[in-house]
Scaffold this motif. Structure first.
Motif, mmCIF file in Angstrom:
data_model
loop_
_atom_site.group_PDB
_atom_site.id
_atom_site.type_symbol
_atom_site.label_atom_id
_atom_site.label_comp_id
_atom_site.label_asym_id
_atom_site.label_seq_id
_atom_site.Cartn_x
_atom_site.Cartn_y
_atom_site.Cartn_z
ATOM 1 N N ILE A 197 0.676 -1.178 0.119
ATOM 2 C CA ILE A 197 -0.005 0.122 -0.062
ATOM 3 C C ILE A 197 0.788 1.191 -0.087
ATOM 4 C CG2 ILE A 197 -1.918 1.228 1.258
ATOM 5 C CD1 ILE A 197 -2.742 -1.450 2.276
ATOM 6 N N LEU B 197 -2.866 -0.808 -3.891
ATOM 7 C CA LEU B 197 -3.687 0.270 -3.227
ATOM 8 C C LEU B 197 -3.031 1.346 -2.887
ATOM 9 C CD1 LEU B 197 -6.829 0.551 -1.836
ATOM 10 C CD2 LEU B 197 -5.437 0.492 -0.101
ATOM 11 N N PRO C 251 -6.735 0.520 -6.782
ATOM 12 C CA PRO C 251 -7.842 1.305 -6.120
ATOM 13 C C PRO C 251 -7.059 2.447 -5.202
ATOM 14 C CG PRO C 251 -7.615 -0.999 -5.400
ATOM 15 C CD PRO C 251 -6.770 -0.550 -6.479
ATOM 16 N N SER D 202 -12.001 5.256 -5.339
ATOM 17 C CA SER D 202 -12.747 4.323 -4.634
ATOM 18 C C SER D 202 -13.460 4.400 -3.387
ATOM 19 C CB SER D 202 -11.782 2.757 -4.457
ATOM 20 O OG SER D 202 -11.241 2.628 -5.616
ATOM 21 N N VAL E 82 -9.811 -0.427 3.286
ATOM 22 C CA VAL E 82 -8.585 -1.187 2.699
ATOM 23 C C VAL E 82 -8.935 -2.706 2.583
ATOM 24 C CG1 VAL E 82 -6.187 -2.064 3.313
ATOM 25 C CG2 VAL E 82 -6.851 0.410 3.806
ATOM 26 N N LEU F 70 -11.568 -3.162 -0.481
ATOM 27 C CA LEU F 70 -10.686 -2.858 -1.480
ATOM 28 C C LEU F 70 -9.767 -4.088 -2.159
ATOM 29 C CD1 LEU F 70 -10.678 0.904 -1.504
ATOM 30 C CD2 LEU F 70 -12.184 -0.450 -3.061
ATOM 31 N N LEU F 71 -9.255 -4.476 -1.146
ATOM 32 C CA LEU F 71 -8.160 -5.406 -1.413
ATOM 33 C C LEU F 71 -8.790 -6.966 -1.473
ATOM 34 C CD1 LEU F 71 -5.169 -4.090 0.668
ATOM 35 C CD2 LEU F 71 -5.423 -4.200 -1.939
#
Length: 131
Positions: free
Chosen positions: A16, A60, A88, A110, A126, A129-130
């Motif tokens: 990230i 991300l 994202p 996102s 997080v 989105l992952l």
């Protein structure tokens, strides 16, 4: 004996990119993410963010809107022109304006989170989105 497959996405560490010019936010967000098993790369301005996004290939990005050298919006615009936002992006901001949120969403953000925020709210975004 059953062991999880190494190719299972839950066993791999997501990288990230955290982009903010506020040292306290970088420290608390990085600590929370690393405590949850994520690898963290830090950029302190928009230009550094673009360079690291290209060479680190994060899964991300957590991006502050207001930063020196290049704002979060300018980072998004350049990323979108070059590769249609392959990662994202969670935008974090102290700005209250709904126009800014609408523009962020137009650029493909996102998740849009206003400061101050609960770290749990960021971690939930997080994780979602992952997946």
């Amino acid at each position: 004996m059953n062991t999880p497959a190494q190719s299972d996405s839950s066993t791999s560490t997501a990288k990230i990119l955290v982009v903010d010019d506020d040292a306290e936010i970088i420290e608390s967000v990085s600590y929370a993410l690393e405590s949850n098993g994520y690898e963290v790369v830090v950029a302190r301005d928009g230009n550094q963010a673009l360079a690291l996004a290209e060479c680190e290939n994060p899964q991300l990005m957590i991006l502050d809107m207001m930063m020196p050298k290049r704002s979060g919006f300018l980072v998004l615009e350049k990323m979108r022109r070059e590769n249609e936002l392959p990662v994202p992006v969670i935008m974090i901001t102290g700005n209250e304006g709904s126009r800014h949120q609408a523009y962020a969403e137009l650029l493909g953000v996102s998740e849009y989170i206003r400061k101050p925020f609960a770290i749990e709210k960021l971690l939930e975004a997080v994780h979602r989105l992952l997946k």
